[in-house]
Design an enzyme around this catalytic site. Sequence first.
Site, short mmCIF file in Angstrom:
data_model
loop_
_atom_site.label_atom_id
_atom_site.label_comp_id
_atom_site.label_asym_id
_atom_site.label_seq_id
_atom_site.Cartn_x
_atom_site.Cartn_y
_atom_site.Cartn_z
N GLU A 185 30.89 32.74 59.40
CA GLU A 185 30.55 32.85 60.74
C GLU A 185 30.13 34.20 61.09
OE1 GLU A 185 33.58 30.90 62.85
OE2 GLU A 185 32.44 30.87 64.68
N GLY A 215 34.92 29.71 71.72
CA GLY A 215 35.99 29.21 72.48
C GLY A 215 37.45 29.32 71.82
N ALA A 216 37.32 29.23 70.72
CA ALA A 216 38.58 29.08 69.75
C ALA A 216 38.80 30.41 68.87
CB ALA A 216 38.68 27.97 69.08
N SER A 217 37.55 31.06 68.51
CA SER A 217 37.77 32.12 67.53
C SER A 217 36.86 33.20 67.98
CB SER A 217 37.62 31.73 66.14
OG SER A 217 36.42 31.55 65.65
N THR A 218 37.11 34.47 67.49
CA THR A 218 36.20 35.77 67.84
C THR A 218 35.93 36.24 66.40
OG1 THR A 218 35.79 37.56 69.10
CG2 THR A 218 37.95 37.15 68.25
N GLN A 219 34.68 36.63 66.16
CA GLN A 219 34.35 37.43 65.26
C GLN A 219 33.77 38.84 65.32
OE1 GLN A 219 34.98 33.66 64.80
NE2 GLN A 219 32.83 34.07 65.47
#
Length: 441
Positions: A185, A215-219
């Site tokens: 991602e 919304g649920a993860s960050t990269q």
Amino acid sequence: MTVDPRLTASSDPGRMTSSRLPILLALVFSSLFPVFSHSNREMWFQDLFPPNTCPINAKTFYGIMFDAGSTGTRIHIYTFVQKSPEILPELEGEIFESVKPGLSAYADQPEKGAESVKRLLDMAIDAVPPHLWKKTPVVLKATAGLRLLSEEKAQALLSEVKEVFEESPFLVPEDSVSIMDGSYEGILAWITVNFLTGQLAGHNQHTTGTLDLGGASTQITFLPRFEETLKESPRDFLTSFEMFNSTYKLYTHSYLGFGLKAARLATLGALNTEVADGQMFRSSCLPKQLEAEWHFGGVKYRYGGNKEGETGFKPCYLEVLKVVKGKLHQPDEIRGSSFYAFSYYYDRAADTNLIDYEQGGVLEVRDFERKAKEVCDNMERFSSASPFLCMDLTYITALLKEGFGFRDNTLLQLTKKVNNIETSWTLGATFHLLQSLGITY
Ligand SMILES: Nc1nc2c(ncn2[C@@H]2O[C@H](COP(=O)(O)OP(=O)(O)O)[C@@H](O)[C@H]2O)c(=O)[nH]1
Ligand SMILES: [Ca+2]
């Protein structure tokens, strides 16, 4: 099912946005498709047109990529045009549409989830000419929303979607419906942004790091310039990735549970806990008198403000700090760099007029903090927009400063589109797909 206006407002649903990046694409495609086929299907009327403008020689091909995100499902239909056998193809444009909620909201009704995908896929039936359907690949990649579901529920959703694809007239490659690994991602979004800004062409590369807040993860993803970063980073944060005939050794990590909406639950103390019937979660980041319900990932949460206790930026920051402090790796190198930031970084900055909704803009990390203070210390004035605005801005501030370790003056380029193409991992994924299928004319 509703269309997300924030995603479609500027994207002119159903209409082709045009972005011609011929030189860049020439370079890209020469390496993507090293065996370039020179067709010699000559037509009698070719002589009537100057070289390279003969319309019959223009070959168009398409790639359809679905992003099954935690808060919505999106279709990206990319068009590539090759004007003549002598010229390399161009990225002609993108058709983009989105629906809410995301697939994970249909955890207990997988057929309904697949229906939402089908409705978007119908757009591709209209957009792609029938004679190219069979040659046009369709792929769906799900992100953090499905990663957080049980294996069984996620698989049920994916297999319903696979059925929809197989009933369609498009090319359905093997593994066409899957949950994407978090590291991809980040890498694919980095490829998209640096491709669209022209940084992947030629050798004098000045690539930019990318920050995606879902919304649920960050990269977080960047190309390390210092040996130190390579030495000091956890091994699974470093990935080699080959694209456009180059190998990129990238630093990338996806933090599951650190997306904006997951962070709301974590701040409320409701993430990964059994929610008792009627249980109330309270926070100093919410308006004092607020009591409401919120559905996320198929679970209902009751939440509210600190009726008796404190509210405002200071106590809120302390609450949010518990969610991020010491939980993320802090590469020294990024402190002085600038980054591209999109998704919820963009949305919250636009919601509070830190940037223009259409144009985006450049901010310093401290601008988010300034805005968080303004909103949290005047909650009544802002809560009509969203009761979570104070918590969201405070979380973004804490994530950037205490999580990743950015400086107050680190520059963030807030961008939704470059050359009219969405800054999403989906373009990078489509390049990867076309490369693996060897699609070329
Ligand atoms: N402009 C734009 N925003 C996107 C796109 N995809 C996701 N977003 C934004 O991403 C955020 C939601 O993240 P989502 O993908 O649902 O969650 P994830 O599964 O945790 O990545 C929202 O701010 C969306 O506006 C896209 O293709 N274009
Ligand atoms: Ca996403």
